[in-house]
Design a protein around this motif. Structure first.
Motif, PDB file in Angstrom:
ATOM      1  N   ASN A  35       0.915  -1.189   0.037  1.00 28.92           N
ATOM      2  CA  ASN A  35       0.012  -0.101  -0.073  1.00 28.92           C
ATOM      3  C   ASN A  35       0.839   1.309  -0.084  1.00 28.92           C
ATOM      4  OD1 ASN A  35      -2.413  -1.260   0.035  1.00 28.92           O
ATOM      5  ND2 ASN A  35      -2.640  -1.265   2.067  1.00 28.92           N
ATOM      6  N   MET A  36       1.984   1.131   0.736  1.00 26.94           N
ATOM      7  CA  MET A  36       2.827   2.179   0.879  1.00 26.94           C
ATOM      8  C   MET A  36       3.503   2.531  -0.773  1.00 26.94           C
ATOM      9  SD  MET A  36       6.265   2.891   3.155  1.00 26.94           S
ATOM     10  CE  MET A  36       5.391   2.856   4.585  1.00 26.94           C
ATOM     11  N   ALA A  37       3.735   1.372  -1.260  1.00 30.89           N
ATOM     12  CA  ALA A  37       4.496   1.706  -2.579  1.00 30.89           C
ATOM     13  C   ALA A  37       3.359   2.193  -3.395  1.00 30.89           C
ATOM     14  CB  ALA A  37       5.010   0.381  -3.098  1.00 30.89           C
ATOM     15  N   PHE A  38       2.296   1.706  -3.489  1.00 33.12           N
ATOM     16  CA  PHE A  38       1.082   2.026  -4.494  1.00 33.12           C
ATOM     17  C   PHE A  38       0.595   3.499  -4.291  1.00 33.12           C
ATOM     18  CE2 PHE A  38      -3.206   1.929  -6.386  1.00 33.12           C
ATOM     19  CZ  PHE A  38      -2.758   1.003  -7.322  1.00 33.12           C
ATOM     20  N   VAL A  39       0.405   3.965  -3.067  1.00 33.17           N
ATOM     21  CA  VAL A  39       0.067   5.330  -2.865  1.00 33.17           C
ATOM     22  C   VAL A  39       1.080   6.335  -3.359  1.00 33.17           C
ATOM     23  CG1 VAL A  39      -1.572   5.114  -1.008  1.00 33.17           C
ATOM     24  CG2 VAL A  39       0.818   5.644  -0.635  1.00 33.17           C
ATOM     25  N   MET A  40       2.420   5.976  -3.244  1.00 38.42           N
ATOM     26  CA  MET A  40       3.401   6.864  -3.893  1.00 38.42           C
ATOM     27  C   MET A  40       3.725   6.796  -5.181  1.00 38.42           C
ATOM     28  SD  MET A  40       6.780   6.672  -1.006  1.00 38.42           S
ATOM     29  CE  MET A  40       7.362   8.115  -1.610  1.00 38.42           C
ATOM     30  N   ALA A  41       3.490   5.446  -5.742  1.00 36.81           N
ATOM     31  CA  ALA A  41       3.299   5.495  -7.308  1.00 36.81           C
ATOM     32  C   ALA A  41       2.341   6.487  -8.070  1.00 36.81           C
ATOM     33  CB  ALA A  41       3.110   3.800  -7.731  1.00 36.81           C
ATOM     34  N   GLN A  42       1.114   6.140  -7.058  1.00 31.07           N
ATOM     35  CA  GLN A  42       0.015   7.033  -7.913  1.00 31.07           C
ATOM     36  C   GLN A  42       0.117   8.499  -7.676  1.00 31.07           C
ATOM     37  OE1 GLN A  42      -2.193   5.535  -9.703  1.00 31.07           O
ATOM     38  NE2 GLN A  42      -1.335   3.660  -9.173  1.00 31.07           N
ATOM     39  N   GLY A  43       0.712   8.901  -6.673  1.00 31.70           N
ATOM     40  CA  GLY A  43       1.152  10.215  -6.515  1.00 31.70           C
ATOM     41  C   GLY A  43       2.227  10.888  -7.262  1.00 31.70           C
ATOM     42  N   ALA A  44       2.904  10.093  -7.584  1.00 34.44           N
ATOM     43  CA  ALA A  44       4.096  10.268  -8.880  1.00 34.44           C
ATOM     44  C   ALA A  44       3.451  10.552 -10.102  1.00 34.44           C
ATOM     45  CB  ALA A  44       5.197   9.290  -8.799  1.00 34.44           C
ATOM     46  N   SER A  45       2.733   9.667 -10.311  1.00 38.34           N
ATOM     47  CA  SER A  45       1.753   9.385 -11.747  1.00 38.34           C
ATOM     48  C   SER A  45       0.508  10.856 -11.764  1.00 38.34           C
ATOM     49  CB  SER A  45       1.088   8.356 -11.862  1.00 38.34           C
ATOM     50  OG  SER A  45       1.990   7.247 -12.056  1.00 38.34           O
ATOM     51  N   HIS A  46      -0.196  11.099 -10.862  1.00 41.22           N
ATOM     52  CA  HIS A  46      -1.208  12.142 -11.008  1.00 41.22           C
ATOM     53  C   HIS A  46      -0.934  13.032  -9.899  1.00 41.22           C
ATOM     54  CE1 HIS A  46      -3.469   8.992 -13.185  1.00 41.22           C
ATOM     55  NE2 HIS A  46      -2.944   7.984 -12.386  1.00 41.22           N
ATOM     56  N   GLY A  47       0.020  13.289  -9.181  1.00 41.66           N
ATOM     57  CA  GLY A  47       0.302  14.460  -8.445  1.00 41.66           C
ATOM     58  C   GLY A  47      -0.403  14.252  -6.975  1.00 41.66           C
ATOM     59  N   ALA A  48      -0.230  15.163  -6.018  1.00 39.14           N
ATOM     60  CA  ALA A  48      -0.889  14.926  -4.738  1.00 39.14           C
ATOM     61  C   ALA A  48      -2.220  14.517  -4.546  1.00 39.14           C
ATOM     62  CB  ALA A  48      -0.405  16.400  -3.692  1.00 39.14           C
ATOM     63  N   ARG A  49      -2.930  14.956  -5.578  1.00 38.03           N
ATOM     64  CA  ARG A  49      -4.486  14.690  -5.488  1.00 38.03           C
ATOM     65  C   ARG A  49      -4.662  13.141  -5.626  1.00 38.03           C
ATOM     66  NH1 ARG A  49      -8.050  18.186  -9.153  1.00 38.03           N
ATOM     67  NH2 ARG A  49      -6.365  17.802 -10.516  1.00 38.03           N
ATOM     68  N   GLY A  50      -3.599  12.537  -6.684  1.00 34.15           N
ATOM     69  CA  GLY A  50      -3.637  11.131  -6.897  1.00 34.15           C
ATOM     70  C   GLY A  50      -3.470  10.296  -5.709  1.00 34.15           C
ATOM     71  N   GLY A  51      -2.453  10.600  -5.067  1.00 27.84           N
ATOM     72  CA  GLY A  51      -1.717  10.029  -3.474  1.00 27.84           C
ATOM     73  C   GLY A  51      -3.006  10.049  -2.806  1.00 27.84           C
ATOM     74  N   VAL A  52      -3.723  11.113  -2.405  1.00 27.74           N
ATOM     75  CA  VAL A  52      -4.707  11.184  -1.562  1.00 27.74           C
ATOM     76  C   VAL A  52      -5.907  10.249  -1.758  1.00 27.74           C
ATOM     77  CG1 VAL A  52      -6.350  12.790  -0.452  1.00 27.74           C
ATOM     78  CG2 VAL A  52      -3.978  13.660  -0.732  1.00 27.74           C
ATOM     79  N   VAL A  53      -6.452  10.379  -3.203  1.00 30.63           N
ATOM     80  CA  VAL A  53      -7.326   9.414  -3.624  1.00 30.63           C
ATOM     81  C   VAL A  53      -6.951   8.009  -3.384  1.00 30.63           C
ATOM     82  CG1 VAL A  53      -8.818   8.897  -5.648  1.00 30.63           C
ATOM     83  CG2 VAL A  53      -8.293  11.182  -5.460  1.00 30.63           C
ATOM     84  N   ALA A  54      -5.544   7.654  -3.852  1.00 31.06           N
ATOM     85  CA  ALA A  54      -5.472   6.429  -3.540  1.00 31.06           C
ATOM     86  C   ALA A  54      -5.440   5.887  -2.122  1.00 31.06           C
ATOM     87  CB  ALA A  54      -3.870   6.240  -4.061  1.00 31.06           C
ATOM     88  N   ALA A  55      -4.963   7.023  -1.242  1.00 39.52           N
ATOM     89  CA  ALA A  55      -5.220   6.444   0.247  1.00 39.52           C
ATOM     90  C   ALA A  55      -6.870   6.283   0.641  1.00 39.52           C
ATOM     91  CB  ALA A  55      -4.768   7.852   1.051  1.00 39.52           C
ATOM     92  N   LEU A  56      -7.709   7.255  -0.371  1.00 41.54           N
ATOM     93  CA  LEU A  56      -9.116   6.879   0.233  1.00 41.54           C
ATOM     94  C   LEU A  56      -9.586   5.522  -0.250  1.00 41.54           C
ATOM     95  CD1 LEU A  56     -10.291  10.498  -0.882  1.00 41.54           C
ATOM     96  CD2 LEU A  56     -10.172   9.541   1.578  1.00 41.54           C
ATOM     97  N   GLY A  57      -8.794   5.122  -1.366  1.00 42.07           N
ATOM     98  CA  GLY A  57      -9.370   3.780  -1.781  1.00 42.07           C
ATOM     99  C   GLY A  57      -8.815   2.649  -0.705  1.00 42.07           C
ATOM    100  N   ILE A  58      -7.844   2.586  -0.335  1.00 40.36           N
ATOM    101  CA  ILE A  58      -7.408   1.730   0.718  1.00 40.36           C
ATOM    102  C   ILE A  58      -8.027   1.907   1.899  1.00 40.36           C
ATOM    103  CG2 ILE A  58      -5.526   1.475   2.333  1.00 40.36           C
ATOM    104  CD1 ILE A  58      -3.649   2.370   0.268  1.00 40.36           C
ATOM    105  N   GLY A  59      -8.790   3.258   2.266  1.00 35.32           N
ATOM    106  CA  GLY A  59      -9.615   3.205   3.375  1.00 35.32           C
ATOM    107  C   GLY A  59     -11.090   2.660   3.209  1.00 35.32           C
ATOM    108  N   ALA A  60     -11.260   2.646   1.780  1.00 32.38           N
ATOM    109  CA  ALA A  60     -12.620   2.066   1.505  1.00 32.38           C
ATOM    110  C   ALA A  60     -12.509   0.573   1.755  1.00 32.38           C
ATOM    111  CB  ALA A  60     -13.018   2.372   0.046  1.00 32.38           C
ATOM    112  N   ALA A  61     -11.432   0.185   1.307  1.00 33.10           N
ATOM    113  CA  ALA A  61     -10.940  -1.204   1.484  1.00 33.10           C
ATOM    114  C   ALA A  61     -11.134  -1.721   2.725  1.00 33.10           C
ATOM    115  CB  ALA A  61      -9.759  -1.828   0.751  1.00 33.10           C
ATOM    116  N   ASP A  62     -10.443  -0.942   3.820  1.00 35.32           N
ATOM    117  CA  ASP A  62     -10.472  -1.086   5.062  1.00 35.32           C
ATOM    118  C   ASP A  62     -11.946  -1.323   5.717  1.00 35.32           C
ATOM    119  OD1 ASP A  62      -7.669  -1.205   5.056  1.00 35.32           O
ATOM    120  OD2 ASP A  62      -7.536   0.869   5.786  1.00 35.32           O
ATOM    121  N   VAL A  63     -12.661  -0.402   5.350  1.00 34.39           N
ATOM    122  CA  VAL A  63     -14.022  -0.191   5.728  1.00 34.39           C
ATOM    123  C   VAL A  63     -14.892  -1.657   5.306  1.00 34.39           C
ATOM    124  CG1 VAL A  63     -16.482   0.786   5.330  1.00 34.39           C
ATOM    125  CG2 VAL A  63     -14.331   2.158   5.707  1.00 34.39           C
ATOM    126  N   ALA A  64     -14.651  -1.891   4.127  1.00 35.61           N
ATOM    127  CA  ALA A  64     -15.113  -3.285   3.750  1.00 35.61           C
ATOM    128  C   ALA A  64     -14.792  -4.345   4.442  1.00 35.61           C
ATOM    129  CB  ALA A  64     -14.846  -3.437   2.123  1.00 35.61           C
TER     130      ALA A  64
END
Length: 220
Positions: A35-64
């Motif tokens: 997860n750490m590697a994934f959010v940083m990769a998304q942040g690098a590809s899509h900017g800071a918003r991409g990293g935050v959105v990736a974190a929200l996706g992980i949070g949604a998985a945690d809720v599930a």
């Protein structure tokens, strides 16, 4: 006149237990993982918003996973031996798909996807990346019950509270990591050589995560 119950009493979890649980979650998050590697990769590809959105996706998985754990589903799935391998190979297939997509050049003359669509894709990928990791399911099944007071009753409610705390800490941690770390990598990627190598680096990372799942052994 009766005094109103404390917040901890209403939650049926002591503040001491919540503190220990929060510290344990934070320490586990600090250890490198997919997860750490994934959010940083998304942040690098899509900017800071991409990293935050990736974190929200992980949070949604945690809720599930929290809801599944509180409902006893994770225990049932984990008790069925083929479930581990089904999740593992589904995760491998998904990561290989993402690696292949990362190496594909943009279509000639094709318009770039709208930012909203790109971020929505990041959210879905991040959530699936967590849900298709059998280790995440086993983590919720094994880790959360360690902090449950079975003598206090309402075990499902306690699991939901612990899961909510874990989700909050995890989302904030990964949002900061994806936003700050990803933005730093994105600035580095503005150099011509780094920009050319970035798709290969992302594909290589996804392949390593897939290999990690391939080599993962089912706990006895």
């Amino acid at each position: 006149m009766l005094a109103p119950p404390s917040l901890a009493a209403a939650f049926m979890i002591s503040l001491n237990t919540l503190s220990m649980f929060s510290l344990a979650v934070t320490m586990l998050l600090l250890s490198p993982g997919p997860n750490m590697a994934f959010v940083m990769a998304q942040g690098a590809s899509h900017g800071a918003r991409g990293g935050v959105v990736a974190a929200l996706g992980i949070g949604a998985a945690d809720v599930a996973l929290t809801l599944l754990t509180a409902g006893g589903v994770t225990a049932v799935v984990a008790a069925w031996p083929p479930a581990f391998d089904l999740l593992r190979w589904a995760g491998v297939a998904y990561l290989l798909y993402l690696a292949r997509k990362a190496l594909q050049p943009p279509a000639a003359g094709g318009a770039a996807p709208a930012p909203q669509r790109a971020l929505a894709a990041v959210f879905v990928r991040s959530m699936l990346n967590s849900l298709l990791n059998p280790k995440a399911l086993l983590f919720f099944m094994v880790f959360l019950p360690q902090f449950v007071d079975f003598g206090a009753g309402a075990v499902a409610r306690q699991l939901l509270i612990l899961g909510a705390v874990l989700t909050l800490i995890s989302t904030v941690f990964h949002a900061l990591l994806g936003g700050i770390g990803g933005a730093a990598l994105r600035r580095l990627g503005r150099h011509a050589l780094a920009a050319r190598l970035r798709p290969y680096a992302l594909a290589g990372l996804l392949l390593l995560l897939a290999l990690r799942l391939v080599l993962m052994q089912r706990p006895l």
